[in-house]
Write an enzyme that holds these catalytic residues in place. Structure first.
Site, PDB file in Angstrom:
ATOM      1  N   ARG A  16       0.879  -1.267   0.127  1.00  0.00           N
ATOM      2  CA  ARG A  16       0.036  -0.101   0.039  1.00  0.00           C
ATOM      3  C   ARG A  16       0.890   1.331   0.144  1.00  0.00           C
ATOM      4  O   ARG A  16       0.284   2.428  -0.180  1.00  0.00           O
ATOM      5  CB  ARG A  16      -1.055  -0.018   1.274  1.00  0.00           C
ATOM      6  CG  ARG A  16      -1.995  -1.098   1.111  1.00  0.00           C
ATOM      7  CD  ARG A  16      -2.850  -1.339   2.404  1.00  0.00           C
ATOM      8  NE  ARG A  16      -2.207  -2.196   3.187  1.00  0.00           N
ATOM      9  CZ  ARG A  16      -2.315  -2.444   4.480  1.00  0.00           C
ATOM     10  NH1 ARG A  16      -3.457  -2.286   5.266  1.00  0.00           N
ATOM     11  NH2 ARG A  16      -1.583  -3.438   5.193  1.00  0.00           N
ATOM     12  N   LYS A  23       8.802  -1.607   3.084  1.00  0.00           N
ATOM     13  CA  LYS A  23       7.967  -0.800   4.142  1.00  0.00           C
ATOM     14  C   LYS A  23       8.904  -0.138   5.293  1.00  0.00           C
ATOM     15  O   LYS A  23       8.864   0.968   5.570  1.00  0.00           O
ATOM     16  CB  LYS A  23       6.810  -1.384   4.547  1.00  0.00           C
ATOM     17  CG  LYS A  23       5.917  -0.588   5.432  1.00  0.00           C
ATOM     18  CD  LYS A  23       4.584  -0.859   5.515  1.00  0.00           C
ATOM     19  CE  LYS A  23       4.348  -2.162   6.256  1.00  0.00           C
ATOM     20  NZ  LYS A  23       2.928  -2.229   6.691  1.00  0.00           N
ATOM     21  N   ASP A 103       6.328  -2.116  11.204  1.00  0.00           N
ATOM     22  CA  ASP A 103       5.849  -1.008  10.731  1.00  0.00           C
ATOM     23  C   ASP A 103       5.188   0.054  11.573  1.00  0.00           C
ATOM     24  O   ASP A 103       4.496   0.832  11.581  1.00  0.00           O
ATOM     25  CB  ASP A 103       4.713  -1.390   9.521  1.00  0.00           C
ATOM     26  CG  ASP A 103       3.661  -2.181  10.118  1.00  0.00           C
ATOM     27  OD1 ASP A 103       3.615  -2.551  11.255  1.00  0.00           O
ATOM     28  OD2 ASP A 103       2.857  -2.373   9.316  1.00  0.00           O
TER      29      ASP A 103
END
Ligand code: UD1
Ligand code: CA
Length: 463
Positions: A16, A23, A103
């Site tokens: 995303r 990420k 994350d």
């Protein structure tokens, strides 16, 4: 207290984010998301840390401190599958295991300690760190039977009623090592995504008659995970506020903390005033009683007390006390600026030393040089350090005066106390206390323009 080991999940791609960078390597406040999580563990006194890497494993692995062990998850088959890769890390271990998400960078050391304490006090086999969010969309929901934790359901698997639950799973847990190993052996990929969900371990343990529970965090700000660039900016804002408030609490003045962007490894002394738009990156040390003027950028540098910086860029350099920098100065790597120096407007310094009291007030380039004490470099002085192939060094001794618009063609030495006349191009060494003049002598041609025909006509026309 029992011994604690931590496993951080960082194998995912971060689809995303729409990025080529994994990420967990995206950065906020000067550090990668993963590095923030590792640092929180170090600050909480947890020494045994493992990271699960997968997507661009080598790129992530090279950023890890030596003390951290990496385990590779070749295929990203889910968070439960990720933890399974670290089973060798848990062999023969019967303490606490913290599971954290690479994350979720905002988790603080005190939150980790609180989770461990709550876990030990309650005697749970697994304790989930939770929070209540007005908008729980995207997070796993905490399903309870009265007070008792029953299971965690993912957004995609939740019934409409379960989707109404606002208590969410942070993705951070404290497990008893033995219970974790037992649960991992039973997780099956039977869900909408066909993944091995770590979240299923809660229901597995609960059904096996083990006690499981939740620990709601005091600060929901600790939990926010980054799944998009919008969330990256949101977490950066929270992290930045924490950094700035800590500095203000120790005596730093910020004109507008909402527009001050300091790295997590920035220290600033008391009574220093920081103006809006200031950016620091990497390890930056700024002393007391400084002024850091608006829109200055300082990277991996040391600034002593009482330094005044105006809208300037400082990279990998050090600046000693009482010195003025800018406006619009550019200190490039390996520059050492002494006490009470002036690096004025539009002055660039690269890989050079300016000793105490030296001045370059305007429009000057100092490259690969040593500039002695109390030297005055006139406006437009250029250290000509590059012949197109090689770089050379220039030395200007103490108390020299270099006139405006001079070129010092390296390698060259101007010895102590020498003067260079304005407009000179110096190619040979200048002895101490000498005056060097290296420019064409001026010639005045009397009445010259009167004889020029085109000028004669013009002058007539004006009569
Ligand atoms: C997960 C939780 C969810 C929780 C949320 C909190 C599960 C099934 N869901 O969902 O309940 O509310 O975190 O942020 O655990 N990862 C791997 N290997 C994998 C999959 C993921 O290492 O195979 C890593 C990712 O790199 C990431 C972390 O695990 O750092 C979380 O993965 P992500 O896919 O973002 O999980 P969520 O769907 O957010
Ligand atoms: Ca996530």
């Amino acid at each position: 207290m029992k011994k604690t080991k931590t496993i951080i999940l960082a194998a995912g791609k971060g689809t995303r984010m729409h990025s080529d960078v994994p990420k967990v390597l995206h950065r906020i406040c000067g550090r990668s998301l993963l590095d923030h999580v590792i640092t929180a563990n170090q600050d909480a006194g947890i020494k045994d840390v493992a990271v699960i890497v997968g997507y661009q494993a080598d790129a992530v692995r090279t950023t890890l401190p030596e003390t951290v062990t990496a385990f590779v998850q070749k295929e990203q088959l889910g968070t439960g599958h990720a933890v399974m890769q670290a089973l060798p890390f848990l062999e023969g271990f019967d303490g606490n295991v913290l599971i954290l998400m690479g994350d979720a960078p905002l988790v603080r050391p005190q939150t980790l300690q609180g989770l461990i304490e709550a876990h030990e006090k309650s005697g749970f086999a697994a304790t989930v760190l939770t929070a209540c969010f007005d908008d729980p969309t995207g997070y796993g929901r905490i399903v309870k039977n009265g007070e008792a934790l029953e299971k965690i359901v993912e957004q995609k698997d939740a019934t409409p009623e379960e989707q109404q639950i606002t208590e969410i799973n942070s993705g951070m847990y404290c497990f008893d090592a033995a219970a974790l190993k037992k649960a991992l052996a039973e997780i099956k990929p039977q869900n909408v995504q066909g993944e091995y969900y770590l979240t299923d371990s809660i229901e597995i343990l609960q059904k096996a008659g083990e006690k499981v529970g939740s620990y709601p965090t005091a600060d929901p700000g600790d939990i926010a995970a980054v799944n998009s660039n919008i969330q990256l900016a949101q977490t950066a804002k929270i992290m930045q506020r924490r950094i700035n408030e800590k500095l203000m609490d120790s005596g730093v003045v910020m004109i507008d903390p909402e527009r001050t962007y300091l790295s997590a490894q920035t220290t600033i002394g008391r009574d220093t005033v920081v103006y809006p738009g200031v950016i620091t990156e990497g390890i930056v040390q700024i002393g007391a009683n400084c002024v850091v003027g608006h829109d200055s950028r300082i990277v991996d540098s040391i600034i002593a007390d009482g330094v005044d910086i105006q809208i300037s860029t400082i990279l990998n350099s050090d600046v000693d006390s009482g010195t003025h920098v800018g406006p619009y100065a550019y200190l490039r790597p390996d520059s050492h600026i002494g006490k009470n120096v002036k690096v004025g407007d539009f002055v660039e310094v690269k890989n050079s030393t300016m000793k105490d009291g030296a001045k370059a007030s305007h429009l000057t380039y100092i490259g690969d040089a040593e500039v002695g004490k109390n030297v005055n470099l006139g406006c437009g002085t250029v250290f000509v350090n590059y012949d197109g192939t090689h770089k050379f060094r220039t030395v200007v001794g103490d108390n020299c005066f270099i006139g405006c618009n001079s070129n010092l063609v390296s390698p060259v030495t101007v010895a102590d106390g020498a003067y260079v006349a304005a407009g000179s191009t110096i190619t040979k060494d200048v002895p101490g206390e000498a005056l060097a003049i290296a420019r064409a002598r001026q010639v005045n041609k009397e009445g010259y323009t009167k004889k020029m025909p085109q000028l004669k006509d013009k002058k007539k026309g004006t009569k």
